[in-house]
Design a protein around this motif. Structure first.
Motif, PDB file in Angstrom:
ATOM      1  N   PRO A  47       0.809  -1.230   0.000  1.00 33.14           N
ATOM      2  CA  PRO A  47       0.000   0.000   0.000  1.00 33.14           C
ATOM      3  C   PRO A  47       0.840   1.277   0.000  1.00 33.14           C
ATOM      4  CG  PRO A  47      -0.296  -1.207   2.069  1.00 33.14           C
ATOM      5  CD  PRO A  47       0.458  -2.106   1.134  1.00 33.14           C
ATOM      6  N   ILE A  48       1.985   1.273   0.695  1.00 31.37           N
ATOM      7  CA  ILE A  48       2.811   2.496   0.716  1.00 31.37           C
ATOM      8  C   ILE A  48       3.313   2.823  -0.693  1.00 31.37           C
ATOM      9  CG2 ILE A  48       4.950   3.588   1.523  1.00 31.37           C
ATOM     10  CD1 ILE A  48       4.677   2.082   4.135  1.00 31.37           C
ATOM     11  N   SER A  49       3.815   1.802  -1.419  1.00 28.86           N
ATOM     12  CA  SER A  49       4.344   2.116  -2.750  1.00 28.86           C
ATOM     13  C   SER A  49       3.215   2.487  -3.709  1.00 28.86           C
ATOM     14  CB  SER A  49       5.210   0.977  -3.285  1.00 28.86           C
ATOM     15  OG  SER A  49       4.480  -0.207  -3.323  1.00 28.86           O
ATOM     16  N   ALA A  50       1.985   1.985  -3.449  1.00 24.76           N
ATOM     17  CA  ALA A  50       0.836   2.412  -4.263  1.00 24.76           C
ATOM     18  C   ALA A  50       0.529   3.895  -4.024  1.00 24.76           C
ATOM     19  CB  ALA A  50      -0.386   1.567  -3.933  1.00 24.76           C
ATOM     20  N   CYS A  51       0.724   4.347  -2.786  1.00 24.25           N
ATOM     21  CA  CYS A  51       0.466   5.764  -2.456  1.00 24.25           C
ATOM     22  C   CYS A  51       1.396   6.688  -3.242  1.00 24.25           C
ATOM     23  CB  CYS A  51       0.670   6.019  -0.966  1.00 24.25           C
ATOM     24  SG  CYS A  51      -0.613   5.283   0.052  1.00 24.25           S
ATOM     25  N   LYS A  52       2.573   6.185  -3.568  1.00 28.25           N
ATOM     26  CA  LYS A  52       3.568   6.962  -4.311  1.00 28.25           C
ATOM     27  C   LYS A  52       2.990   7.454  -5.654  1.00 28.25           C
ATOM     28  CE  LYS A  52       7.933   8.079  -5.321  1.00 28.25           C
ATOM     29  NZ  LYS A  52       8.356   9.420  -5.075  1.00 28.25           N
ATOM     30  N   ARG A  53       1.991   6.737  -6.182  1.00 25.90           N
ATOM     31  CA  ARG A  53       1.422   7.128  -7.477  1.00 25.90           C
ATOM     32  C   ARG A  53       0.359   8.241  -7.345  1.00 25.90           C
ATOM     33  NH1 ARG A  53       0.407   1.596  -7.943  1.00 25.90           N
ATOM     34  NH2 ARG A  53      -1.798   2.036  -8.318  1.00 25.90           N
ATOM     35  N   ILE A  54      -0.009   8.596  -6.098  1.00 23.19           N
ATOM     36  CA  ILE A  54      -1.010   9.662  -5.916  1.00 23.19           C
ATOM     37  C   ILE A  54      -0.344  11.003  -6.217  1.00 23.19           C
ATOM     38  CG2 ILE A  54      -2.576  10.785  -4.273  1.00 23.19           C
ATOM     39  CD1 ILE A  54      -2.415   8.191  -2.573  1.00 23.19           C
ATOM     40  N   TYR A  66       1.511  -0.851  17.808  1.00 27.89           N
ATOM     41  CA  TYR A  66       2.775  -1.549  18.057  1.00 27.89           C
ATOM     42  C   TYR A  66       3.735  -0.548  18.699  1.00 27.89           C
ATOM     43  CZ  TYR A  66       1.319  -5.236  14.774  1.00 27.89           C
ATOM     44  OH  TYR A  66       0.653  -6.248  14.149  1.00 27.89           O
ATOM     45  N   GLU A  67       4.777  -1.063  19.362  1.00 28.12           N
ATOM     46  CA  GLU A  67       5.838  -0.189  19.876  1.00 28.12           C
ATOM     47  C   GLU A  67       6.517   0.519  18.694  1.00 28.12           C
ATOM     48  OE1 GLU A  67       6.599   0.377  22.992  1.00 28.12           O
ATOM     49  OE2 GLU A  67       5.220  -1.125  23.822  1.00 28.12           O
ATOM     50  N   GLU A  68       6.881   1.774  18.903  1.00 25.01           N
ATOM     51  CA  GLU A  68       7.494   2.533  17.808  1.00 25.01           C
ATOM     52  C   GLU A  68       8.794   1.903  17.312  1.00 25.01           C
ATOM     53  OE1 GLU A  68       7.604   6.797  18.208  1.00 25.01           O
ATOM     54  OE2 GLU A  68       5.781   6.730  19.429  1.00 25.01           O
ATOM     55  N   ARG A  69       9.560   1.325  18.244  1.00 32.34           N
ATOM     56  CA  ARG A  69      10.857   0.746  17.842  1.00 32.34           C
ATOM     57  C   ARG A  69      10.680  -0.382  16.821  1.00 32.34           C
ATOM     58  NH1 ARG A  69      10.744  -3.893  20.621  1.00 32.34           N
ATOM     59  NH2 ARG A  69       9.556  -3.886  22.565  1.00 32.34           N
ATOM     60  N   GLU A  70       9.495  -1.047  16.827  1.00 32.43           N
ATOM     61  CA  GLU A  70       9.294  -2.155  15.885  1.00 32.43           C
ATOM     62  C   GLU A  70       9.205  -1.645  14.441  1.00 32.43           C
ATOM     63  OE1 GLU A  70       7.271  -5.748  17.332  1.00 32.43           O
ATOM     64  OE2 GLU A  70       6.040  -4.371  18.505  1.00 32.43           O
ATOM     65  N   PHE A  71       8.833  -0.365  14.285  1.00 30.70           N
ATOM     66  CA  PHE A  71       8.676   0.184  12.934  1.00 30.70           C
ATOM     67  C   PHE A  71       9.780   1.161  12.548  1.00 30.70           C
ATOM     68  CE2 PHE A  71       4.518  -1.605  13.281  1.00 30.70           C
ATOM     69  CZ  PHE A  71       4.147  -1.860  11.976  1.00 30.70           C
ATOM     70  N   ALA A  72      10.602   1.573  13.521  1.00 28.14           N
ATOM     71  CA  ALA A  72      11.557   2.670  13.286  1.00 28.14           C
ATOM     72  C   ALA A  72      12.461   2.415  12.082  1.00 28.14           C
ATOM     73  CB  ALA A  72      12.381   2.907  14.542  1.00 28.14           C
ATOM     74  N   LEU A  73      13.083   1.247  12.023  1.00 29.66           N
ATOM     75  CA  LEU A  73      14.021   0.950  10.927  1.00 29.66           C
ATOM     76  C   LEU A  73      13.316   0.948   9.581  1.00 29.66           C
ATOM     77  CD1 LEU A  73      16.307  -1.921  12.263  1.00 29.66           C
ATOM     78  CD2 LEU A  73      17.045   0.279  11.323  1.00 29.66           C
ATOM     79  N   TYR A  74      12.168   0.279   9.541  1.00 33.81           N
ATOM     80  CA  TYR A  74      11.451   0.165   8.269  1.00 33.81           C
ATOM     81  C   TYR A  74      11.012   1.543   7.770  1.00 33.81           C
ATOM     82  CZ  TYR A  74       8.042  -0.660   4.696  1.00 33.81           C
ATOM     83  OH  TYR A  74       7.368  -0.602   3.503  1.00 33.81           O
ATOM     84  N   VAL A  75      10.476   2.361   8.687  1.00 36.18           N
ATOM     85  CA  VAL A  75       9.958   3.675   8.303  1.00 36.18           C
ATOM     86  C   VAL A  75      11.062   4.564   7.723  1.00 36.18           C
ATOM     87  CG1 VAL A  75       9.111   5.829   9.320  1.00 36.18           C
ATOM     88  CG2 VAL A  75       7.876   3.692   9.729  1.00 36.18           C
ATOM     89  N   SER A  76      12.264   4.533   8.337  1.00 34.72           N
ATOM     90  CA  SER A  76      13.331   5.387   7.787  1.00 34.72           C
ATOM     91  C   SER A  76      13.807   4.844   6.441  1.00 34.72           C
ATOM     92  CB  SER A  76      14.488   5.539   8.774  1.00 34.72           C
ATOM     93  OG  SER A  76      15.091   4.290   8.982  1.00 34.72           O
ATOM     94  N   ALA A  77      13.863   3.514   6.302  1.00 34.03           N
ATOM     95  CA  ALA A  77      14.320   2.919   5.038  1.00 34.03           C
ATOM     96  C   ALA A  77      13.343   3.232   3.898  1.00 34.03           C
ATOM     97  CB  ALA A  77      14.481   1.410   5.192  1.00 34.03           C
ATOM     98  N   ILE A  78      12.054   3.076   4.158  1.00 30.76           N
ATOM     99  CA  ILE A  78      11.066   3.259   3.081  1.00 30.76           C
ATOM    100  C   ILE A  78      10.939   4.743   2.718  1.00 30.76           C
ATOM    101  CG2 ILE A  78       9.002   3.332   4.590  1.00 30.76           C
ATOM    102  CD1 ILE A  78       9.114   1.627   1.184  1.00 30.76           C
ATOM    103  N   SER A  79      11.096   5.642   3.698  1.00 30.44           N
ATOM    104  CA  SER A  79      11.052   7.080   3.388  1.00 30.44           C
ATOM    105  C   SER A  79      12.175   7.447   2.426  1.00 30.44           C
ATOM    106  CB  SER A  79      11.189   7.923   4.665  1.00 30.44           C
ATOM    107  OG  SER A  79      10.150   7.625   5.571  1.00 30.44           O
ATOM    108  N   ASN A  80      13.361   6.904   2.678  1.00 31.92           N
ATOM    109  CA  ASN A  80      14.506   7.181   1.790  1.00 31.92           C
ATOM    110  C   ASN A  80      14.293   6.564   0.423  1.00 31.92           C
ATOM    111  OD1 ASN A  80      15.892   8.560   3.741  1.00 31.92           O
ATOM    112  ND2 ASN A  80      16.952   6.744   4.497  1.00 31.92           N
TER     113      ASN A  80
END
Length: 413
Positions: A47-54, A66-80
């Protein structure tokens, strides 16, 4: 001021929390369900990469508990990677699908967006978001929901709806009805104008009013609270049903695929759908198998660049192989998800199965699912060792187990 081309859009993806995803065990014991890889990418990645087309997308928010630490790495990687800011917003407690949106309304409205997409993370579809937005602008309501036609037998598992065949106005909405209403169902993908916040606020304030009115008998005051808290608002029952038939909500029908990812078995089916979609959207994600040194690849297959696959192995269709996996000589893989650091030794066969992180499958062994059996797919949890010449059929094996005898239709705890 500016024309509609400069209007900003934000997207909110609901990722749920650790109390959910119990049906996703034993795989959700290791990793939040939204980060479980499907077609080689975390579930929420699609869904995130689909949003890129908006057009004019300003921000993507992931909302969950969920705890924020569980998503921290993924969120910074996908933003970049996508060059779009992605932020994780943690709810203090479950607020419901509409309540979670409302809870973070000030942040969501920070960019002053003209439209807000709301997507459920456990939905697998082609996410036709730009087309939905265009239709929504024409309709002029406060919200448009993605719908799909399903078989009348399966419709009752979802929110059924009736829409005007000419104007596409949502006329009637009912969540998981007892009797058949319609073969059109809600896909869990929406676009709203900011007026949605007013609609949610009205539900909360009505709840507060009735709560005040009902504080009458002292007996009732002593009973455990069965009332729904004022800040818990469900999108389907509390917003869609009451607003249906009031020229506020409209539908956009997808003719593409759609599935809900409730169980590990469904993630295999969804992996297949996404892999076949990669042919159109991201062919570079698929393995080709045309080189002399590479394995034989049949159909749609994803192989992580760090995985090592022996040239005599035969892979596909519908296979995804994650990071640092090792696939030995003569191995046959069909319709399976192989997770990080798995080792599959020579002449082993894996079909209709998910092999968990760091697991190993011995020489001449088989891990296979038989679809018409009780459990269907075979699932090996984290660090499971299947010894040489052992057959595991339609079974679920919890983490850190060693199997030295064959099993069928069993759950090994």
């Amino acid at each position: 001021m500016g024309s509609s081309t400069e209007e900003k859009v934000v997207a909110v993806i609901l990722v749920g929390g650790p109390t959910k995803g119990t049906r996703f065990r034993p795989l959700s014991l290791n990793i939040p369900k939204p980060l479980f890889p499907i077609a080689g990418q975390p579930m929420v990645h699609h869904p995130i990469s689909a949003c890129k087309r908006i057009p004019n997308l300003a921000q993507v928010y992931l909302v969950g508990f969920y705890e924020e630490r569980e998503f921290a790495l993924y969120v910074s990687a996908i933003s970049n990677e996508l060059k779009v800011p992605v932020r994780y917003l943690r709810e203090d407690k479950p607020h419901g699908s509409a309540g979670g949106l409302y809870h973070f309304r000030n942040l969501i409205m920070e960019d002053n967006p003209s439209h807000i997409f709301l997507l459920n993370c456990d939905v697998c579809c082609s996410f036709p978001l730009p087309e939905m937005l265009e239709a929504h602008r024409k309709y002029g309501g406060i919200g448009t929901l993605l719908v799909i036609k399903v078989s009348p037998e399966s419709a009752s598992q979802f929110g059924e709806l009736v829409a005007d065949p000419v104007t596409n106005e949502l006329l009637h909405y009912t969540e998981k009805p007892e009797t058949f209403v319609s073969d059109r169902i809600n896909c869990g993908v929406y676009v709203f104008t900011p007026e949605i916040f007013t609609a949610i606020r009205d539900v909360s304030s009505q709840r507060n009013d009735t709560a005040t009115l009902r504080r009458v008998s002292s007996y009732e005051a002593l009973q455990p609270a069965t009332r729904i808290p004022a800040d818990f608002v469900r999108l389907d029952q509390d917003i869609l049903s009451p607003l249906a038939g009031k020229k506020q909500l409209y539908t956009y029908e997808t003719m593409d695929f759609w599935e809900q990812i409730k169980s590990p078995g469904m993630s295999l089916r969804c992996s297949e759908l996404y892999l076949s979609q990669f042919r159109l959207t991201s062919p570079h994600m698929l393995a080709s198998g045309d080189g002399t040194k590479s394995a034989i690849v049949i159909g749609d297959v994803y192989i992580h660049p760090s995985a090592k696959v022996h040239p005599t192995a035969k892979i596909g269709p519908n296979v995804s192989i994650s990071a640092n996996a090792r696939v030995g000589p003569g191995v046959r893989l069909i319709s399976c998800i192989i997770l990080d650091d798995v080792e599959i030794m020579e002449n082993a066969v894996v079909t209709n199965a998910i092999v968990g992180w760091k697991s190993s499958i011995g020489r001449w062994s088989r891990a296979e699912g038989v679809y018409n059996s009780k459990l269907g797919v075979t699932i090996l949890g984290d660090s499971v060792a299947v010894e040489d010449e052992v057959v595991v059929t339609s079974s679920i094996v919890l983490p850190n187990k060693t199997l030295n005898v064959s099993v069928q239709d069993e759950i090994i705890l």
